[in-house]
Write a protein that holds these residues in place. Structure first.
Motif, PDB file in Angstrom:
ATOM      1  N   ARG A 152      45.513  33.284  29.825  1.00  0.00           N
ATOM      2  CA  ARG A 152      44.340  34.142  29.756  1.00  0.00           C
ATOM      3  C   ARG A 152      44.414  35.045  28.524  1.00  0.00           C
ATOM      4  N   ALA A 153      45.642  35.484  28.183  1.00  0.00           N
ATOM      5  CA  ALA A 153      45.810  36.366  27.029  1.00  0.00           C
ATOM      6  C   ALA A 153      45.426  35.653  25.738  1.00  0.00           C
ATOM      7  N   LEU A 154      45.388  34.312  25.766  1.00  0.00           N
ATOM      8  CA  LEU A 154      45.000  33.559  24.576  1.00  0.00           C
ATOM      9  C   LEU A 154      43.528  33.196  24.611  1.00  0.00           C
ATOM     10  N   GLY A 155      42.832  33.684  25.620  1.00  0.00           N
ATOM     11  CA  GLY A 155      41.408  33.416  25.709  1.00  0.00           C
ATOM     12  C   GLY A 155      41.075  32.073  26.338  1.00  0.00           C
ATOM     13  N   ALA A 156      42.026  31.474  27.080  1.00  0.00           N
ATOM     14  CA  ALA A 156      41.765  30.179  27.716  1.00  0.00           C
ATOM     15  C   ALA A 156      40.728  30.352  28.834  1.00  0.00           C
TER      16      ALA A 156
ATOM     17  N   ALA B  73      46.841  43.473  25.415  1.00  0.00           N
ATOM     18  CA  ALA B  73      46.559  42.044  25.428  1.00  0.00           C
ATOM     19  C   ALA B  73      45.072  41.763  25.627  1.00  0.00           C
ATOM     20  N   LEU B  75      43.516  42.060  28.396  1.00  0.00           N
ATOM     21  CA  LEU B  75      43.292  41.495  29.733  1.00  0.00           C
ATOM     22  C   LEU B  75      42.501  42.465  30.607  1.00  0.00           C
ATOM     23  N   PRO B  93      40.606  39.116  25.379  1.00  0.00           N
ATOM     24  CA  PRO B  93      41.803  38.419  24.889  1.00  0.00           C
ATOM     25  C   PRO B  93      41.588  37.890  23.477  1.00  0.00           C
ATOM     26  N   ARG B  94      42.635  37.839  22.685  1.00  0.00           N
ATOM     27  CA  ARG B  94      42.536  37.226  21.367  1.00  0.00           C
ATOM     28  C   ARG B  94      43.750  36.330  21.158  1.00  0.00           C
ATOM     29  N   LYS B  95      43.541  35.322  20.319  1.00  0.00           N
ATOM     30  CA  LYS B  95      44.567  34.286  20.177  1.00  0.00           C
ATOM     31  C   LYS B  95      45.782  34.767  19.401  1.00  0.00           C
ATOM     32  N   VAL B  97      47.828  37.136  20.079  1.00  0.00           N
ATOM     33  CA  VAL B  97      48.744  37.904  20.908  1.00  0.00           C
ATOM     34  C   VAL B  97      49.690  36.944  21.624  1.00  0.00           C
ATOM     35  N   MET B  99      52.691  36.877  24.816  1.00  0.00           N
ATOM     36  CA  MET B  99      53.177  37.695  25.925  1.00  0.00           C
ATOM     37  C   MET B  99      54.449  37.107  26.514  1.00  0.00           C
ATOM     38  N   ILE B 122      46.060  25.603  23.373  1.00  0.00           N
ATOM     39  CA  ILE B 122      44.875  26.451  23.508  1.00  0.00           C
ATOM     40  C   ILE B 122      44.408  26.940  22.140  1.00  0.00           C
ATOM     41  N   VAL B 123      45.365  27.421  21.352  1.00  0.00           N
ATOM     42  CA  VAL B 123      45.030  28.108  20.105  1.00  0.00           C
ATOM     43  C   VAL B 123      44.709  27.122  18.984  1.00  0.00           C
TER      44      VAL B 123
END
Lengths: 252, 280
Positions: A152-156, B73, B75, B93-95, B97, B99, B122-123
């Motif tokens: 989620r932190a990556l915007g998924a 983050a 969130l 959220p941004r790519k 970051v 965690m 994902i990124v």
């Protein structure tokens, strides 16, 4: 490998030997209790019926189970993701599961008169979707927030998180429930096959054995059902090994 | 994408006008809704983390430190106040970051390699498999997990799992690494090993870090600044600039200078806990 086959085979032989011994020691006649040695002739005499009826029972069970997997998984996703749905549906589901399914046989028999295949599949489905729905629901709702946060932190998207994390993570619970459901589906199928008139499948064969006082045939049917149950169970185990084999390693 | 560290000079040079604050938290207040009314967790939080530096956040347990990580983050949003990254308000959220948590949360059904490349799926969806693996291998080599890439997480020790988790949080070269007590569940020696790994990773690939920890020695060994939060609801109570050479070894922890720093921090924690700071 030899050990893996030898041990269960030996235990089955010991069980059959004990059964034979019990009948022999008590001097039970054929019409009171069949002994294992009565079974091969019964199988041989009705071998074509066994193949036809066994196939009937098997495909109805598998179709019912398949529907239970599809519906149960969807329902599990709904109660797993939505609190409201969980609170609303749980009492309903538990209540439905508590109803003895035998009481529903006349209901569906009247609702769908003559639709014997449909009725049987429906019963197999109704009796087996519950454990699947509950286990998928619990698996999804107890997912630790950190697992969600790493993506989620990556915007998924929610769907990506479900596909990459939530779904695979619930697979071990899903297969655990599927083993229970497979056995239950058999019970559902046979319930309809035995109770409804002019039935087909191994249940009907059992019924005709009972009507004709043919005990060896009845017991042969029970053994055939047990064998089908074992086959279906290990089919599920096989799928589990392929799709969730990692869970076994994780525990060791 | 990555921003360089300030020229590797002494830490005391940072804070000058030329260095941008990558993370800027201003007057943040936040309360959680509970059955018995709102529970304030943050009340006047101010944190500035210059680009490329390492901020260690300490404070009494339950003071809202984890809420801080979720804010950075993207969130969650604070009730009041602002969180900026690069001078831009954090809206989600941004790519950029990464965690890491106390629980390494590795996916048991994936190999170590496939766990590490997960963020890239994902990124960087178009990056080739070979490139992803090469990038992951770079990090796995750096943290000493060469040869373990095809193992399952269950086959690794706790410290190795945390190393793999670190690789995963860095694989997409994030600007900001957010760590919530990542070494908290490890034994003392493994923890010290990981401090050194962390130091080496930063030297190899510059990134800005926010570390939540309960371990004061850890905060001093790794941090460029140590931020002490008060008890709940948390505000920034004390900020210590860690004036130590960048190439620290564990020996630095046994110098009188660090002993003094630890003492000050210890007193601040006591104050944060609402106890007497003691004679100093």
């Amino acid at each position: 490998m030899l050990y893996k086959i030898a041990v269960p085979v030996a235990s089955i032989l010991i069980f059959l030997g004990f059964w034979e011994f019990l009948v022999w020691v008590n001097g039970w006649p054929n019409y009171k209790m069949a002994s294992p040695s009565d079974l091969p002739p019964a199988f041989w005499q009705y071998k074509e019926l066994f193949l036809i009826m066994g196939w009937q029972t098997l495909w109805r069970t598998v179709v019912g189970l398949f529907l239970a997997v599809v519906f149960g998984t969807l329902l599990g996703m709904i109660i797993g993701f939505s609190r409201i749905a969980r609170d609303a549906l749980y009492p309903l589901l538990v209540g439905f599961n508590a109803v003895p399914k035998a009481t529903l046989v006349p209901v569906i028999a009247l609702l769908f008169i003559g639709q014997h295949d449909f009725n049987t599949v429906l019963m197999a489905f109704m009796i087996s979707f519950f454990p699947i729905a509950v286990s998928v629901g619990i698996g999804l709702s107890t997912l630790e927030p950190e697992y969600r946060d790493i993506l989620r932190a990556l915007g998924a998207s929610k769907f990506t998180i479900f596909r990459k994390i939530a779904l695979p993570k619930t697979l071990p619970e899903f297969f655990g429930a599927l083993k229970v459901a497979a056995t239950l589906a058999f019970i559902g199928t046979n319930l309809v096959e035995i109770v409804s008139p002019h039935g087909r499948g191994l249940g009907a064969l059992f019924k005709s054995g009972e009507t004709n006082g043919n005990y060896p045939l009845m017991f042969a049917v029970l053994i055939a059902l047990a064998v089908l149950g074992i086959v279906l169970y290990y089919a599920v185990v096989f799928l589990e090994k392929i799709f969730a084999g990692w869970a076994e390693r994780a525990q060791s | 994408m990555t921003t360089g560290r300030p020229s590797g000079g002494p830490i005391s040079e940072r804070g000058g006008d030329t260095i941008e604050n990558l993370i800027e938290i201003k007057g943040v207040k936040h309360a959680y809704a509970t059955a018995s009314g709102p529970l304030p967790v943050l009340d006047g939080l101010d944190v500035s983390v210059p680009t490329g530096t390492f901020a260690a956040v300490v404070g009494p347990s339950g003071c809202g430190k984890s809420t801080l990580t979720r804010l950075v983050a993207g969130l969650m949003k604070p009730d009041e106040g602002e969180v900026y990254l690069h001078g831009e308000r954090v809206k989600g959220p941004r790519k950029t970051v990464g965690m890491a948590f106390q629980n390494p949360v590795l996916l048991e059904w994936r190999t170590i390699m496939d766990n590490v490349i997960l963020p890239l799926e994902i990124v960087a969806p178009r990056m080739s498999r070979a490139d992803r693996e090469a990038r992951a291998m770079e990090l796995l080599d750096m943290v000493g997990l060469t040869g373990f890439e095809n193992k399952r997480p269950s086959e690794l020790s706790g410290g190795m799992r945390q190393r793999a988790s670190l690789c995963r949080s860095l694989v997409h070269k994030p600007e900001v690494l957010i760590m919530d007590e990542p070494f908290g569940a490890l034994d003392a020696f493994t923890r010290e090993d990981l401090w050194q790994t962390m130091r080496d990773l930063r030297r190899a690939e510059p990134f800005t870090t926010v570390l939540i920890t309960h371990d004061l020695r850890e905060s001093v060994f790794l941090g460029d600044q140590v931020i002490v939060l008060s008890g709940r609801p948390a505000r920034t109570q004390y900020v210590m600039d860690v004036d130590l050479p960048e190439d620290r070894t564990l020996d630095v922890l046994y110098t009188p200078k660090v002993a003094d720093m630890l003492h000050i921090l210890r007193d601040q924690i006591k104050i944060a806990q609402g106890r007497d700071g003691g004679a100093h």
